[in-house]
Design an enzyme around this catalytic site. Sequence first.
Site, PDB file in Angstrom:
ATOM      1  CE  LYS A 269      -3.199  22.606  50.282  1.00 12.86           C
ATOM      2  NZ  LYS A 269      -2.787  22.458  48.709  1.00 12.86           N
TER       3      LYS A 269
ATOM      4  NE  ARG B 114      -6.473  21.709  51.592  1.00 12.09           N
ATOM      5  CZ  ARG B 114      -6.290  22.227  51.967  1.00 12.09           C
ATOM      6  NH1 ARG B 114      -6.478  21.447  52.928  1.00 12.09           N
ATOM      7  NH2 ARG B 114      -6.215  23.523  52.190  1.00 12.09           N
TER       8      ARG B 114
ATOM      9  CD  GLU C 150      -7.025  31.460  44.574  1.00 10.74           C
ATOM     10  OE1 GLU C 150      -6.736  30.446  44.371  1.00 10.74           O
ATOM     11  OE2 GLU C 150      -5.168  30.850  44.859  1.00 10.74           O
TER      12      GLU C 150
ATOM     13  CG  ASN D 100      -3.306  23.192  44.301  1.00 13.11           C
ATOM     14  OD1 ASN D 100      -3.932  23.586  45.674  1.00 13.11           O
ATOM     15  ND2 ASN D 100      -3.389  21.774  44.930  1.00 13.11           N
TER      16      ASN D 100
ATOM     17  CD  GLU E 176      -3.511  19.422  47.718  1.00 16.42           C
ATOM     18  OE1 GLU E 176      -3.580  19.779  48.239  1.00 16.42           O
ATOM     19  OE2 GLU E 176      -2.605  19.350  46.818  1.00 16.42           O
TER      20      GLU E 176
ATOM     21  CG  HIS F  17       2.393  27.024  42.096  1.00 10.00           C
ATOM     22  ND1 HIS F  17       2.511  26.160  42.717  1.00 10.00           N
ATOM     23  CD2 HIS F  17       2.184  28.144  43.090  1.00 10.00           C
ATOM     24  CE1 HIS F  17       1.475  26.487  43.848  1.00 10.00           C
ATOM     25  NE2 HIS F  17       1.641  27.662  43.904  1.00 10.00           N
TER      26      HIS F  17
ATOM     27  CG  HIS G  94      -2.963  26.746  42.423  1.00  9.57           C
ATOM     28  ND1 HIS G  94      -4.283  27.421  41.400  1.00  9.57           N
ATOM     29  CD2 HIS G  94      -3.435  27.668  43.486  1.00  9.57           C
ATOM     30  CE1 HIS G  94      -4.995  28.253  42.847  1.00  9.57           C
ATOM     31  NE2 HIS G  94      -4.279  28.266  43.928  1.00  9.57           N
TER      32      HIS G  94
ATOM     33  CG  HIS H 272      -0.732  32.847  44.525  1.00 11.71           C
ATOM     34  ND1 HIS H 272      -0.229  31.836  44.522  1.00 11.71           N
ATOM     35  CD2 HIS H 272      -2.210  32.443  44.975  1.00 11.71           C
ATOM     36  CE1 HIS H 272      -0.685  30.661  44.827  1.00 11.71           C
ATOM     37  NE2 HIS H 272      -1.691  30.691  44.996  1.00 11.71           N
TER      38      HIS H 272
ATOM     39  NE  ARG I 186       9.391  18.542  70.306  1.00 12.31           N
ATOM     40  CZ  ARG I 186       9.778  18.751  71.698  1.00 12.31           C
ATOM     41  NH1 ARG I 186       9.089  19.225  72.884  1.00 12.31           N
ATOM     42  NH2 ARG I 186      10.716  18.153  71.655  1.00 12.31           N
TER      43      ARG I 186
ATOM     44  CE  LYS J  54      -9.080  25.984  51.304  1.00 16.72           C
ATOM     45  NZ  LYS J  54      -7.416  26.899  51.374  1.00 16.72           N
TER      46      LYS J  54
HETATM   47  P1  NAD Z   1      -0.348  39.028  51.004  1.00 22.74           P
HETATM   48  O1  NAD Z   1      -0.056  38.689  51.905  1.00 22.74           O
HETATM   49  O2  NAD Z   1       0.791  39.716  49.826  1.00 22.74           O
HETATM   50  O3  NAD Z   1      -0.862  40.555  50.693  1.00 22.74           O
HETATM   51  C1  NAD Z   1      -1.382  41.476  49.059  1.00 22.74           C
HETATM   52  C2  NAD Z   1      -0.760  42.687  49.751  1.00 22.74           C
HETATM   53  O4  NAD Z   1      -1.317  43.198  50.843  1.00 22.74           O
HETATM   54  C3  NAD Z   1       0.282  43.168  50.704  1.00 22.74           C
HETATM   55  O5  NAD Z   1       1.283  44.001  50.214  1.00 22.74           O
HETATM   56  C4  NAD Z   1       0.092  43.313  51.514  1.00 22.74           C
HETATM   57  O6  NAD Z   1       0.677  44.680  52.935  1.00 22.74           O
HETATM   58  C5  NAD Z   1      -0.938  44.318  51.745  1.00 22.74           C
HETATM   59  N1  NAD Z   1      -2.690  44.921  52.151  1.00 22.74           N
HETATM   60  C6  NAD Z   1      -3.575  43.198  53.368  1.00 22.74           C
HETATM   61  N2  NAD Z   1      -4.747  43.531  53.140  1.00 22.74           N
HETATM   62  C7  NAD Z   1      -4.209  45.138  53.450  1.00 22.74           C
HETATM   63  C8  NAD Z   1      -5.800  46.012  53.497  1.00 22.74           C
HETATM   64  N3  NAD Z   1      -6.823  45.668  54.063  1.00 22.74           N
HETATM   65  N4  NAD Z   1      -5.310  47.241  53.319  1.00 22.74           N
HETATM   66  C9  NAD Z   1      -4.215  47.584  52.001  1.00 22.74           C
HETATM   67  N5  NAD Z   1      -3.540  46.734  52.577  1.00 22.74           N
HETATM   68  C10 NAD Z   1      -3.430  45.695  51.898  1.00 22.74           C
HETATM   69  O7  NAD Z   1      -0.903  38.589  49.694  1.00 22.74           O
HETATM   70  P2  NAD Z   1      -2.404  37.871  49.413  1.00 22.74           P
HETATM   71  O8  NAD Z   1      -2.599  37.607  48.002  1.00 22.74           O
HETATM   72  O9  NAD Z   1      -3.788  37.824  50.496  1.00 22.74           O
HETATM   73  O10 NAD Z   1      -1.601  36.620  49.727  1.00 22.74           O
HETATM   74  C11 NAD Z   1      -1.277  35.963  49.237  1.00 22.74           C
HETATM   75  C12 NAD Z   1       0.185  34.739  49.664  1.00 22.74           C
HETATM   76  O11 NAD Z   1      -1.005  33.112  50.017  1.00 22.74           O
HETATM   77  C13 NAD Z   1       0.826  33.462  48.970  1.00 22.74           C
HETATM   78  O12 NAD Z   1       2.103  33.620  49.192  1.00 22.74           O
HETATM   79  C14 NAD Z   1       0.215  32.148  48.288  1.00 22.74           C
HETATM   80  O13 NAD Z   1       1.346  31.280  48.409  1.00 22.74           O
HETATM   81  C15 NAD Z   1      -0.677  32.692  49.919  1.00 22.74           C
HETATM   82  N6  NAD Z   1      -1.959  31.245  49.625  1.00 22.74           N
HETATM   83  C16 NAD Z   1      -2.186  29.888  50.826  1.00 22.74           C
HETATM   84  C17 NAD Z   1      -3.020  29.310  50.700  1.00 22.74           C
HETATM   85  C18 NAD Z   1      -2.657  28.185  51.701  1.00 22.74           C
HETATM   86  O14 NAD Z   1      -4.071  27.397  51.094  1.00 22.74           O
HETATM   87  N7  NAD Z   1      -2.298  28.646  52.632  1.00 22.74           N
HETATM   88  C19 NAD Z   1      -3.961  29.431  49.341  1.00 22.74           C
HETATM   89  C20 NAD Z   1      -4.343  30.717  48.491  1.00 22.74           C
HETATM   90  C21 NAD Z   1      -2.637  31.508  48.367  1.00 22.74           C
HETATM   91  N1  GLY Z   2      -5.187  26.685  48.088  1.00 21.80           N
HETATM   92  C1  GLY Z   2      -5.396  25.333  47.949  1.00 21.80           C
HETATM   93  C2  GLY Z   2      -5.830  24.650  49.166  1.00 21.80           C
HETATM   94  O1  GLY Z   2      -6.136  25.144  50.260  1.00 21.80           O
HETATM   95  O2  GLY Z   2      -5.824  23.518  49.723  1.00 21.80           O
END
Ligand code: NAD
Ligand code: GLY
Length: 358
Positions: free
Chosen positions: A140, A238, A182, A242, A234, A249, A245, A262, A118, A224
């Site tokens: 998030k 907030r 971003e 997006n 949100e 998406h 997005h 992404h 939890r 941010k």
């Molecule tokens: P990811 O986590 O898939 O990483 C991208 C690639 O880079 C992967 O293959 C990873 O293994 C590799 N990698 C990571 N760090 C590395 C490093 N230092 N050296 C070499 N390789 C490395 O992708 P991302 O772009 O970081 O994240 C995308 C995800 O984030 C999506 O799922 C998206 O929905 C999510 N997201 C969430 C929020 C939020 O607010 N929570 C906001 C934006 C995106």
């Molecule tokens: N990436 C959008 C948010 O964090 O609200």
Amino acid sequence: METLSVALGERSYPIFIGSDLLAQSHLLNPHIHGKQVCIVTNETIAPIYLEKLKESLAVSQVSSVVLADGEAHKNLTTLNEIFTALLAEKHNRTTTLIALGGGVVGDMTGFAAACYQRGVNFIQIPTTLLSMVDSSVGGKTGVNHAMGKNMIGAFYQPQAVIADISLLKTLPAREVSAGLAEVIKYGLISDAKFFVWLEQNIELLMQGDEAALSYAVLRSCKNKADVVAQDEHEGGIRAILNLGHTFGHAIETAQGYGNWLHGEAVAAGMVMAADLSMRRGDISRTELQRIVALLERAKLPTKAPVDMTPEQFVELMGVDKKVLDGRLRLVLLKSLGQAIVSSDIDSALLMETFAACR
Ligand code: NAD
Ligand code: GLY
């Protein structure tokens, strides 16, 4: 090193931004409250950074879970691997989870931390540019479902975010570009001066200049954190985070998770949002062209996939004609540097945007 705060009352937390922070154990250890730590990472990152992180930890029990890499694994099956490891190694309610990875690892680790017994502590150590400027900040967390991206999740804030810019040295160029989408988003939605700075410095960022990257991460996180502090869950403002997005998406879902990154889908989606904003008379064609030019210089897509039809967008954005006339909400630009959320979407203009942007 620079320190920002995400101001959320007693759940406020610091974001540390700088070079070679992984080795600085005094940043990490004060945010670990018990004697147990579980590092969650993936098969690509573990061989490069896992041991280095372990060396910085001053606790008696350190476990690690190494997940398969990729958006396609951001699901409940993979999440269960984290729970299984935690239970098998008898982690209790005082454990701390550390996300060592990009947004995929960060979102899953945060959600695991929200659910395990939890709710346990967690720390974000983002390793991609995208996760440093966006996903590690704001709480998030979640996983994808076959029927929709990020559909299962929770708002759950970390104890701290450690953005070590030096980790970006090993990040592939395509992933740097995805993160820049971003970064550019913040210029568009709330920081026109930062947009101009990006126009002047985009190549330095692409080349991996640490000073330029540190500044871009700092300014992005500041933007941010300000928004999250005003509207954590949100209910209102907030949503501007997006921008692009809703279109993006739809592209990610249509193309299959992981085929378009992404950030790439968000880049094309931001052009679509800007195009619609121009058609509504809120930004000029010259401003739209500046946005497209900057994204192109960042080696990002500025059009939707050619094989995606307007009908497919309408379906994936969850809109039929009736909804379109009343309730579809989109983040659009009132000006370059100011976003608005509008549910007053003219379906004819939206169709023109679909036609123009592929
Ligand atoms: P990811 O986590 O898939 O990483 C991208 C690639 O880079 C992967 O293959 C990873 O293994 C590799 N990698 C990571 N760090 C590395 C490093 N230092 N050296 C070499 N390789 C490395 O992708 P991302 O772009 O970081 O994240 C995308 C995800 O984030 C999506 O799922 C998206 O929905 C999510 N997201 C969430 C929020 C939020 O607010 N929570 C906001 C934006 C995106
Ligand atoms: N990436 C959008 C948010 O964090 O609200």
